[in-house]
Motif scaffolding. Structure first.
Motif, PDB file in Angstrom:
ATOM      1  N   UNK A 306      50.512  39.932  30.691  1.00 35.35           N
ATOM      2  CA  UNK A 306      50.312  38.538  31.113  1.00 35.35           C
ATOM      3  C   UNK A 306      48.981  38.384  31.843  1.00 35.35           C
ATOM      4  N   UNK A 307      48.654  39.340  32.703  1.00 34.91           N
ATOM      5  CA  UNK A 307      47.371  39.300  33.418  1.00 34.91           C
ATOM      6  C   UNK A 307      46.203  39.422  32.444  1.00 34.91           C
ATOM      7  N   UNK A 308      46.352  40.285  31.445  1.00 35.81           N
ATOM      8  CA  UNK A 308      45.305  40.462  30.436  1.00 35.81           C
ATOM      9  C   UNK A 308      45.084  39.157  29.683  1.00 35.81           C
ATOM     10  N   UNK A 309      46.180  38.517  29.289  1.00 34.87           N
ATOM     11  CA  UNK A 309      46.087  37.260  28.541  1.00 34.87           C
ATOM     12  C   UNK A 309      45.381  36.186  29.364  1.00 34.87           C
ATOM     13  N   UNK A 310      45.776  36.050  30.617  1.00 37.33           N
ATOM     14  CA  UNK A 310      45.176  35.019  31.469  1.00 37.33           C
ATOM     15  C   UNK A 310      43.686  35.279  31.711  1.00 37.33           C
ATOM     16  N   UNK A 311      43.304  36.526  31.956  1.00 38.38           N
ATOM     17  CA  UNK A 311      41.896  36.832  32.201  1.00 38.38           C
ATOM     18  C   UNK A 311      41.074  36.684  30.923  1.00 38.38           C
ATOM     19  N   UNK A 312      41.657  37.048  29.776  1.00 40.08           N
ATOM     20  CA  UNK A 312      40.943  36.905  28.498  1.00 40.08           C
ATOM     21  C   UNK A 312      40.725  35.435  28.144  1.00 40.08           C
ATOM     22  N   UNK A 313      41.728  34.615  28.410  1.00 38.60           N
ATOM     23  CA  UNK A 313      41.577  33.176  28.139  1.00 38.60           C
ATOM     24  C   UNK A 313      40.403  32.623  28.945  1.00 38.60           C
ATOM     25  N   UNK A 314      40.316  33.005  30.209  1.00 35.80           N
ATOM     26  CA  UNK A 314      39.214  32.539  31.057  1.00 35.80           C
ATOM     27  C   UNK A 314      37.866  33.036  30.532  1.00 35.80           C
ATOM     28  N   UNK A 315      37.820  34.302  30.109  1.00 30.83           N
ATOM     29  CA  UNK A 315      36.565  34.863  29.591  1.00 30.83           C
ATOM     30  C   UNK A 315      36.097  34.143  28.340  1.00 30.83           C
ATOM     31  N   UNK A 316      37.030  33.913  27.400  1.00 32.98           N
ATOM     32  CA  UNK A 316      36.633  33.325  26.122  1.00 32.98           C
ATOM     33  C   UNK A 316      36.292  31.845  26.253  1.00 32.98           C
ATOM     34  N   UNK A 317      36.881  31.180  27.222  1.00 35.21           N
ATOM     35  CA  UNK A 317      36.491  29.787  27.456  1.00 35.21           C
ATOM     36  C   UNK A 317      35.024  29.710  27.856  1.00 35.21           C
TER      37      UNK A 317
END
Length: 328
Positions: A306-317
């Motif tokens: 879940x942490x990976x998903x949230x941080x990746x979403x922020x990065x790709x935005x």
């Protein structure tokens, strides 16, 4: 009278909770007792499909039930992910996701599902790397000669991808943004068609998962000129990393594969799925099969995923905004 009503209410609430907990525990105890479907939101031959087809027989043996792989490709993985997110939350529909699900929220203005609210992460299973490949007829030998060729022919060369918003698409757009080159995107409906046309020369360049390109590169059907990550792969040690070629920004770019279930799936069943998936991934034969394909077993808990998903979403935005990437 009021006190008596309150007492009855709490007795009722306690009984209801006890009944629910008992039902959940009994459901977990008999899970699974019918066919389990692993939803792969991409075509056959993709990394998530490969992992699913390697582990599904092992899960079937463990569960004593059929485990089928259901490919639901399209819209950068959104079709299959949406199907899984809207499935009955009983553990019988499991999503085999790739990091694409953290990219589409940045690329698409609206999605039919919420990747955070509609899916419960179970575990990250494995990671790989990305590779940059070119068609054999292209007169380049490394990334820098490719970039020089693209700059000499702005807008005249094409690169393929399995679709808009996929890692293959965003990774190439990131490279374009970093190096200021003009190459035309040609989206396909899956990795198979894109790879076929790369081999045939209809498109000249493609970013893809390392494991999906290995068989074609080893057979001499295309040229792999760079891989992401901090070091070269033992499977193709002659292929240098991007960092070795002066592009360190892509060193920490890699695909991950994980399993998620519809939100609301009982925790006891989620725990069983986690325990059984991780047990299967640790089997020596499974690890060897995946390693031979350029995929490394790297397990995590659901909370870590879940942490990976949230941080990746922020990065790709940020990447999408900086590169001005938009879905067609």
């Amino acid at each position: 009278m009021y006190k008596r009503i309150c007492q009855l209410f709490w007795i009722f609430a306690f009984c209801l909770t006890a009944t629910f907990n008992s039902f959940a525990q009994s459901s977990a105890a008999i899970y699974p007792n019918k066919v389990v479907t692993l939803v792969v939101p991409f075509t056959s031959g993709s990394g998530s499909d490969t992992i699913s087809r390697i582990i599904s027989p092992k899960l079937s043996e463990r569960w004593k039930q059929p485990v089928i792989v259901d490919n639901r490709a399209g819209a950068s993985g959104n079709i299959g992910t949406d199907h899984a997110a809207k499935a009955t939350p009983d553990g019988y529909t499991i999503l085999m996701a790739i990091d694409t699900m953290t990219m589409t929220p940045a690329v698409y203005k609206t999605l039919p599902f919420d990747p955070i609210k509609d899916l419960d992460p179970i575990a990250r299973l494995a990671t790989s790397s990305y590779a940059l490949a070119v068609t054999n007829s292209l007169p380049v030998k490394d990334v820098n000669s490719l970039l020089a060729l693209i700059k000499s022919k702005p807008g005249q060369l094409n690169y393929g991808s399995p679709g808009n918003g996929t890692p293959h698409h965003l990774s190439m757009e990131l490279l374009k943004s970093l190096k200021g080159v003009d190459i035309v995107h040609v989206p396909y409906k899956g990795i198979a068609g894109a790879t076929t046309d790369l081999i045939g020369g209809q498109v000249q360049v493609m970013f893809a998962t390392f494991n999906s390109l290995i068989p074609f590169a080893k057979a001499g059907k295309l040229k792999m000129i760079a891989v992401t990550g901090a070091k070269r792969s033992d499977l193709m040690p002659d292929v240098p990393t991007f960092t070795e070629q002066g592009i360190s920004e892509l060193e920490n770019l890699y695909p991950w594969y994980g399993v998620l279930v519809p939100t609301g799936t009982p925790k006891e069943i989620q725990n069983k799925i986690y325990n059984d998936y991780t047990a299967v991934m640790k089997l020596p034969e499974v690890e060897k099969q995946l390693n031979d394909l350029g995929i490394q077993v790297r397990l995590s808990t659901g909370d870590q995923l879940k942490d990976i998903i949230q941080s990746d979403i922020a990065r790709w935005k940020k990447v999408v905004k900086d590169a001005n990437i938009q879905a067609n």
